[in-house]
Motif scaffolding. Structure first.
Motif, mmCIF file in Angstrom:
data_model
loop_
_atom_site.group_PDB
_atom_site.id
_atom_site.type_symbol
_atom_site.label_atom_id
_atom_site.label_comp_id
_atom_site.label_asym_id
_atom_site.label_seq_id
_atom_site.Cartn_x
_atom_site.Cartn_y
_atom_site.Cartn_z
ATOM 1 N N THR A 1 0.818 -1.212 0.000
ATOM 2 C CA THR A 1 0.000 0.000 0.000
ATOM 3 C C THR A 1 0.852 1.262 0.000
ATOM 4 O O THR A 1 0.379 2.327 -0.372
ATOM 5 C CB THR A 1 -0.934 0.033 1.218
ATOM 6 N N SER A 2 2.073 1.154 0.448
ATOM 7 C CA SER A 2 2.964 2.318 0.435
ATOM 8 C C SER A 2 4.390 1.844 0.267
ATOM 9 O O SER A 2 4.693 0.668 0.434
ATOM 10 C CB SER A 2 2.832 3.123 1.731
ATOM 11 N N HIS A 3 5.246 2.775 -0.058
ATOM 12 C CA HIS A 3 6.661 2.431 -0.203
ATOM 13 C C HIS A 3 7.487 3.672 0.092
ATOM 14 O O HIS A 3 6.971 4.790 0.105
ATOM 15 C CB HIS A 3 6.963 1.894 -1.592
ATOM 16 N N SER A 4 8.742 3.455 0.355
ATOM 17 C CA SER A 4 9.646 4.579 0.605
ATOM 18 C C SER A 4 11.032 4.205 0.105
ATOM 19 O O SER A 4 11.289 3.074 -0.270
ATOM 20 C CB SER A 4 9.706 4.907 2.097
ATOM 21 N N ALA A 5 11.917 5.173 0.135
ATOM 22 C CA ALA A 5 13.294 4.939 -0.262
ATOM 23 C C ALA A 5 14.124 4.425 0.910
ATOM 24 O O ALA A 5 15.326 4.249 0.790
ATOM 25 C CB ALA A 5 13.905 6.219 -0.814
ATOM 26 N N GLY A 6 13.492 4.216 2.042
ATOM 27 C CA GLY A 6 14.206 3.715 3.206
ATOM 28 C C GLY A 6 14.875 4.847 3.967
ATOM 29 O O GLY A 6 14.543 6.014 3.805
ATOM 30 N N VAL A 7 15.817 4.506 4.804
ATOM 31 C CA VAL A 7 16.527 5.512 5.591
ATOM 32 C C VAL A 7 17.505 6.234 4.678
ATOM 33 O O VAL A 7 18.365 5.610 4.067
ATOM 34 C CB VAL A 7 17.279 4.865 6.773
ATOM 35 N N GLN A 8 17.351 7.545 4.568
ATOM 36 C CA GLN A 8 18.229 8.348 3.728
ATOM 37 C C GLN A 8 18.678 9.588 4.475
ATOM 38 O O GLN A 8 17.901 10.180 5.216
ATOM 39 C CB GLN A 8 17.490 8.813 2.471
ATOM 40 N N THR A 9 19.895 9.967 4.240
ATOM 41 C CA THR A 9 20.384 11.216 4.818
ATOM 42 C C THR A 9 20.527 12.288 3.753
ATOM 43 O O THR A 9 20.541 13.465 4.076
ATOM 44 C CB THR A 9 21.766 11.010 5.453
ATOM 45 N N ASN A 10 20.675 11.878 2.488
ATOM 46 C CA ASN A 10 20.955 12.780 1.375
ATOM 47 C C ASN A 10 22.261 13.549 1.590
ATOM 48 O O ASN A 10 22.457 14.631 1.070
ATOM 49 C CB ASN A 10 19.789 13.731 1.120
#
Length: 80
Positions: A58-67
Motif C-alpha cells: 500500500t505504500s513504499h519509501s526509499a528507506g533511511v536516507q540522509t541525502n
C-alpha cells in the motif's frame, strides 16, 4: 552490426559501406512510443508493487536516507 563480431569484421563491414549498400531496417514505434528496445507487453500483466489498485504494497519509501552521502559513507574510515 551483428553481436559478437570481431574488430576486424566490423572494420571490414564499414570500409565498403555506403548509404545505398547498407541494409536498412524500418523501425516503427509501438503504442507506448518506444522506438528502440521496445518493451514486452507481458510486463503489463505483472502485479504492480505500489501506488496502483491491486498493488502488492500500500505504500513504499526509499528507506533511511540522509541525502548527505559524502558525509555518511566513504572508502576512508577517517573521512567518515
Amino acid at each position: 552490426m551483428p553481436d559478437y563480431q570481431s574488430r576486424e569484421d566490423k572494420l571490414d563491414d564499414i570500409t565498403d559501406a555506403t548509404l545505398t549498400t547498407t541494409g536498412w531496417t524500418t523501425i516503427t514505434p509501438n503504442t507506448d512510443g518506444d522506438w528502440l528496445n521496445q518493451r514486452n507487453p507481458a510486463f503489463q500483466s505483472f502485479t504492480p508493487i505500489a501506488d496502483e489498485p491491486g498493488a502488492m504494497f500500500t505504500s513504499h519509501s526509499a528507506g533511511v536516507q540522509t541525502n548527505r552521502d559524502a558525509w555518511c559513507y566513504n572508502f576512508s574510515h577517517q573521512a567518515v
